[in-house]
Design an enzyme around this catalytic site. Structure first.
Site, PDB file in Angstrom:
ATOM      1  N   ASP A 288      36.188  31.538  56.914  1.00 11.58           N
ATOM      2  CA  ASP A 288      36.046  32.505  55.629  1.00 11.58           C
ATOM      3  C   ASP A 288      37.140  32.202  54.848  1.00 11.58           C
ATOM      4  O   ASP A 288      37.792  30.926  54.791  1.00 11.58           O
ATOM      5  CB  ASP A 288      35.939  33.752  56.362  1.00 11.58           C
TER       6      ASP A 288
ATOM      7  N   LYS B  96      32.818  39.068  63.313  1.00 11.16           N
ATOM      8  CA  LYS B  96      33.735  38.695  62.317  1.00 11.16           C
ATOM      9  C   LYS B  96      35.350  38.799  62.888  1.00 11.16           C
ATOM     10  O   LYS B  96      35.594  39.829  63.643  1.00 11.16           O
ATOM     11  CB  LYS B  96      33.811  39.619  61.047  1.00 11.16           C
TER      12      LYS B  96
HETATM   13  P1  NDP Z   1      38.309  30.128  50.072  1.00  9.28           P
HETATM   14  O1  NDP Z   1      39.596  30.726  50.997  1.00  9.28           O
HETATM   15  O2  NDP Z   1      37.977  28.858  50.274  1.00  9.28           O
HETATM   16  O3  NDP Z   1      38.498  30.749  48.693  1.00  9.28           O
HETATM   17  C1  NDP Z   1      38.610  32.089  48.199  1.00  9.28           C
HETATM   18  C2  NDP Z   1      38.813  32.208  46.813  1.00  9.28           C
HETATM   19  O4  NDP Z   1      38.560  33.513  46.462  1.00  9.28           O
HETATM   20  C3  NDP Z   1      39.918  31.624  46.253  1.00  9.28           C
HETATM   21  O5  NDP Z   1      39.948  31.186  44.932  1.00  9.28           O
HETATM   22  C4  NDP Z   1      40.906  32.909  46.125  1.00  9.28           C
HETATM   23  O6  NDP Z   1      41.679  32.799  45.061  1.00  9.28           O
HETATM   24  C5  NDP Z   1      39.811  34.020  45.650  1.00  9.28           C
HETATM   25  N1  NDP Z   1      40.150  35.216  46.190  1.00  9.28           N
HETATM   26  C6  NDP Z   1      40.298  35.640  47.353  1.00  9.28           C
HETATM   27  N2  NDP Z   1      41.112  36.893  47.422  1.00  9.28           N
HETATM   28  C7  NDP Z   1      40.864  37.364  46.208  1.00  9.28           C
HETATM   29  C8  NDP Z   1      41.146  38.387  45.723  1.00  9.28           C
HETATM   30  N3  NDP Z   1      41.731  39.621  46.299  1.00  9.28           N
HETATM   31  N4  NDP Z   1      41.209  38.564  44.270  1.00  9.28           N
HETATM   32  C9  NDP Z   1      40.578  37.592  43.374  1.00  9.28           C
HETATM   33  N5  NDP Z   1      40.227  36.478  44.181  1.00  9.28           N
HETATM   34  C10 NDP Z   1      40.363  36.313  45.489  1.00  9.28           C
HETATM   35  O7  NDP Z   1      37.167  31.373  50.784  1.00  9.28           O
HETATM   36  P2  NDP Z   1      35.635  30.969  50.649  1.00  9.28           P
HETATM   37  O8  NDP Z   1      35.203  30.409  49.393  1.00  9.28           O
HETATM   38  O9  NDP Z   1      35.292  30.496  51.921  1.00  9.28           O
HETATM   39  O10 NDP Z   1      35.160  32.530  50.552  1.00  9.28           O
HETATM   40  C11 NDP Z   1      34.912  33.331  49.448  1.00  9.28           C
HETATM   41  C12 NDP Z   1      33.784  34.458  49.417  1.00  9.28           C
HETATM   42  O11 NDP Z   1      32.771  33.939  50.075  1.00  9.28           O
HETATM   43  C13 NDP Z   1      34.324  35.663  50.632  1.00  9.28           C
HETATM   44  O12 NDP Z   1      33.873  36.693  50.209  1.00  9.28           O
HETATM   45  C14 NDP Z   1      33.658  35.047  51.928  1.00  9.28           C
HETATM   46  O13 NDP Z   1      33.627  36.168  52.969  1.00  9.28           O
HETATM   47  C15 NDP Z   1      32.394  34.739  51.560  1.00  9.28           C
HETATM   48  N6  NDP Z   1      31.812  33.718  52.244  1.00  9.28           N
HETATM   49  C16 NDP Z   1      32.128  32.300  52.743  1.00  9.28           C
HETATM   50  C17 NDP Z   1      31.406  31.753  53.380  1.00  9.28           C
HETATM   51  C18 NDP Z   1      31.956  30.432  54.080  1.00  9.28           C
HETATM   52  O14 NDP Z   1      31.173  29.891  54.770  1.00  9.28           O
HETATM   53  N7  NDP Z   1      33.009  30.037  53.691  1.00  9.28           N
HETATM   54  C19 NDP Z   1      29.977  32.119  53.984  1.00  9.28           C
HETATM   55  C20 NDP Z   1      29.597  33.254  53.394  1.00  9.28           C
HETATM   56  C21 NDP Z   1      30.335  34.051  52.769  1.00  9.28           C
HETATM   57  P3  NDP Z   1      43.458  32.780  45.771  1.00  9.28           P
HETATM   58  O15 NDP Z   1      43.718  31.445  46.236  1.00  9.28           O
HETATM   59  O16 NDP Z   1      44.229  33.191  44.784  1.00  9.28           O
HETATM   60  O17 NDP Z   1      43.457  33.430  47.026  1.00  9.28           O
HETATM   61  O1  2IT Z   2      30.484  35.351  55.574  1.00 10.44           O
HETATM   62  C1  2IT Z   2      30.045  34.399  56.362  1.00 10.44           C
HETATM   63  O2  2IT Z   2      28.611  34.267  56.508  1.00 10.44           O
HETATM   64  C2  2IT Z   2      30.881  33.441  57.057  1.00 10.44           C
HETATM   65  N1  2IT Z   2      31.974  33.347  56.626  1.00 10.44           N
HETATM   66  C3  2IT Z   2      30.052  32.137  57.577  1.00 10.44           C
HETATM   67  C4  2IT Z   2      29.991  32.922  59.076  1.00 10.44           C
HETATM   68  C5  2IT Z   2      29.656  31.568  60.017  1.00 10.44           C
HETATM   69  O3  2IT Z   2      29.655  31.638  61.220  1.00 10.44           O
HETATM   70  O4  2IT Z   2      29.351  30.194  59.639  1.00 10.44           O
END
Ligand code: NDP
Ligand code: 2IT
Length: 448
Positions: A169, A129
């Site tokens: 992420d 990561k």
């Molecule tokens: P994005 O940046 O697209 O969206 C993040 C969302 O979560 C936004 O709405 C943001 O709001 C909100 N957020 C972030 N930090 C906080 C906080 N401290 N408190 C409240 N809301 C918060 O990220 P992703 O959708 O990609 O990621 C979301 C989650 O999913 C994370 O935990 C990530 O690790 C996990 N994840 C992502 C993957 C991927 O493929 N993208 C894969 C697996 C897991 P704001 O705009 O106000 O910051």
């Molecule tokens: O938390 C996760 O699994 C991710 N942000 C996606 C990682 C990836 O390599 O696609």
């Protein structure tokens, strides 16, 4: 049981002493060790070979300065990092997070978790990561581009298609991956699959954008089917409004559910009519093009906006935390239980804190942990790597079918290792199944 508790406490004391102040990392390890210590108690080979001790120490952490210039010409300095956790079963693989909260503890928890998640997918990927304490909010495209170029210029020395393959992420999506891939390609003069989540025009995979959200819903479908139920007609809470949240909503709509909430770090919206496809398209535009706040939703479509609150007290059948770590605490868990929630699938990484996990377990709520429930994203990243190596692209249907198959197999591994008298403990199932494959690879390598 008391013997395992003592062993766990001894193990955690040592870990905390060696990694002071890294509370998110302690939490992630404790959650895994709680299941692994009893599992290895009658398997001396794992103990003699110190597998758990070795798995809680990263292969390496790279820390570097990221300098860039803002639009006014001011010089800015951020800290970049890549945690290369474990490559026992494949190249390091995991996302990059740009958020002001990013620190070593958070990236260590994420890299550690990623190792087990990637193992569960059945694909040859190790865990890693990375990220930076850069805040993309309010930055122009040109500023984000300069930051990404500076970040990847340093990171490019440490990654490669057979070494370490980053992806997105929080704060890193298609725009950032494009800027980083473009600069990497220019630096090494090779077009190679060094990042996943690329756009379709330059080596991206169908369904990668949707995969994490879709996968979290497929995991819920599998959990419900195991208990003879389905998603159709269920009222769902979703938190966040980014990549994972929006594609969770899309798939839930396709399967006949009604999603009534979305959120961001400022508050949540409640639309009891349901966030249908048309409203969701508007949210996607708001988040990806205009980069606005979720509060704007109620001006457009009505409903309620609750500032500085999380959505968990809204009555529901199913919940999908898709924002960030520790977004469900004990009082949120009580609110979910009292509101009628029957099952949770974690789109975000480690969204539920330990006290909340205990309460939900006691209330017999079906609960898929992030390392199983959100593995769809990295699974399709693995498929993107395969397609890049083969220099072909599969169509949407083929990738979606593979994603469904991978999530079904993850579900079945959770059942295999987690089913007991009180139903399936999906946390235990995911931890043990994820551990076994990595541990056996480590045994084969001897002491390395
Ligand atoms: P994005 O940046 O697209 O969206 C993040 C969302 O979560 C936004 O709405 C943001 O709001 C909100 N957020 C972030 N930090 C906080 C906080 N401290 N408190 C409240 N809301 C918060 O990220 P992703 O959708 O990609 O990621 C979301 C989650 O999913 C994370 O935990 C990530 O690790 C996990 N994840 C992502 C993957 C991927 O493929 N993208 C894969 C697996 C897991 P704001 O705009 O106000 O910051
Ligand atoms: O938390 C996760 O699994 C991710 N942000 C996606 C990682 C990836 O390599 O696609």
């Amino acid at each position: 049981m008391a013997k395992h508790d003592e062993a766990l406490e001894r193990f955690m004391q040592g870990l905390i002493r060696r990694n002071p102040n890294e509370t998110e990392f302690h939490q992630a390890v404790q959650e895994v060790a709680t299941d692994i210590i009893p599992f290895i108690a009658d398997k001396p080979v794992y103990q003699d070979m110190q597998i758990l001790e070795r798995l809680t120490e990263p292969d390496r952490i790279i820390i570097f300065r990221v300098c860039w210039q803002d639009d006014e010409g001011n010089v800015r300095t951020n800290r970049g990092m890549r945690v290369q956790w474990c490559n026992a079963i494949g190249p390091y693989k995991g996302g990059i997070r740009f958020h002001p909260s990013v620190n070593q503890s958070i990236l260590k928890f994420l890299g550690f978790e990623q190792t087990f998640k990637n193992s569960l997918t059945g694909l040859p990927m190790g865990g890693g990561k990375g990220g930076a304490d850069f805040n993309p909010k309010g930055k122009s495209d040109a500023e984000v581009m300069r930051f990404c170029q500076s970040f990847i210029t340093e990171l490019s020395r440490h990654i490669g298609p057979d070494t370490d393959v980053p992806a997105g992420d929080i704060g890193v999506g298609a725009r950032e991956v494009g800027y980083m891939f473009g600069q990497y390609k220019r630096l090494v003069n090779r077009f190679e699959g060094v990042l996943t989540g690329k756009a379709l025009e330059f080596g991206g995979s169908q369904i990668r954008t949707e995969a994490t959200g879709y996968g979290a819903v497929y995991m819920m479908e599998n959990m419900l089917a195991h208990a003879g139920e389905s998603i159709d007609g269920k009222v769902c809470l979703v938190s966040g409004s980014g990549n994972v949240a929006t594609y969770t909503v899309e798939k839930l709509n396709q399967l006949g559910a009604r999603v009534v909430t979305l959120s961001d770090s400022n508050g949540f919206i409640y639309d009891k009519e349901g966030i249908n496809a048309e409203k969701l398209a508007w949210v996607n535009d708001l988040k990806n093009k205009r980069r606005g706040r979720i509060s704007e939703y109620v001006k457009q479509f009505g409903g309620e906006y609750h500032a500085d609150k999380r959505p968990w007290a809204v009555p529901c059948d199913l919940a999908f935390p898709c924002a960030t770590q520790n977004e469900i605490d004990a009082s949120d868990a009580m609110a979910l239980i009292n509101g009628g929630c029957k099952a949770i699938s974690e789109g975000a990484n480690m969204p539920t804190d330990p006290a909340a996990i205990g309460l939900l377990r006691d209330a017999r709520i079906k609960h898929a942990p992030s390392k199983a429930a959100n593995a769809g994203g990295v699974a399709v990243s693995g498929l993107e790597m395969s397609q890049n190596s083969l220099r072909i692209s599969w169509d949407r249907g083929e990738v979606d079918d593979r994603l469904k198959g991978i999530i079904k197999r993850i579900h079945d591994q959770c059942v295999q290792y987690g089913e007991g008298k009180e139903g399936v403990d999906y946390f235990k199932g995911a931890n043990v199944a994820g551990f076994v494959k990595v541990a056996n690879a480590m045994l084969a390598y001897g002491v390395v």
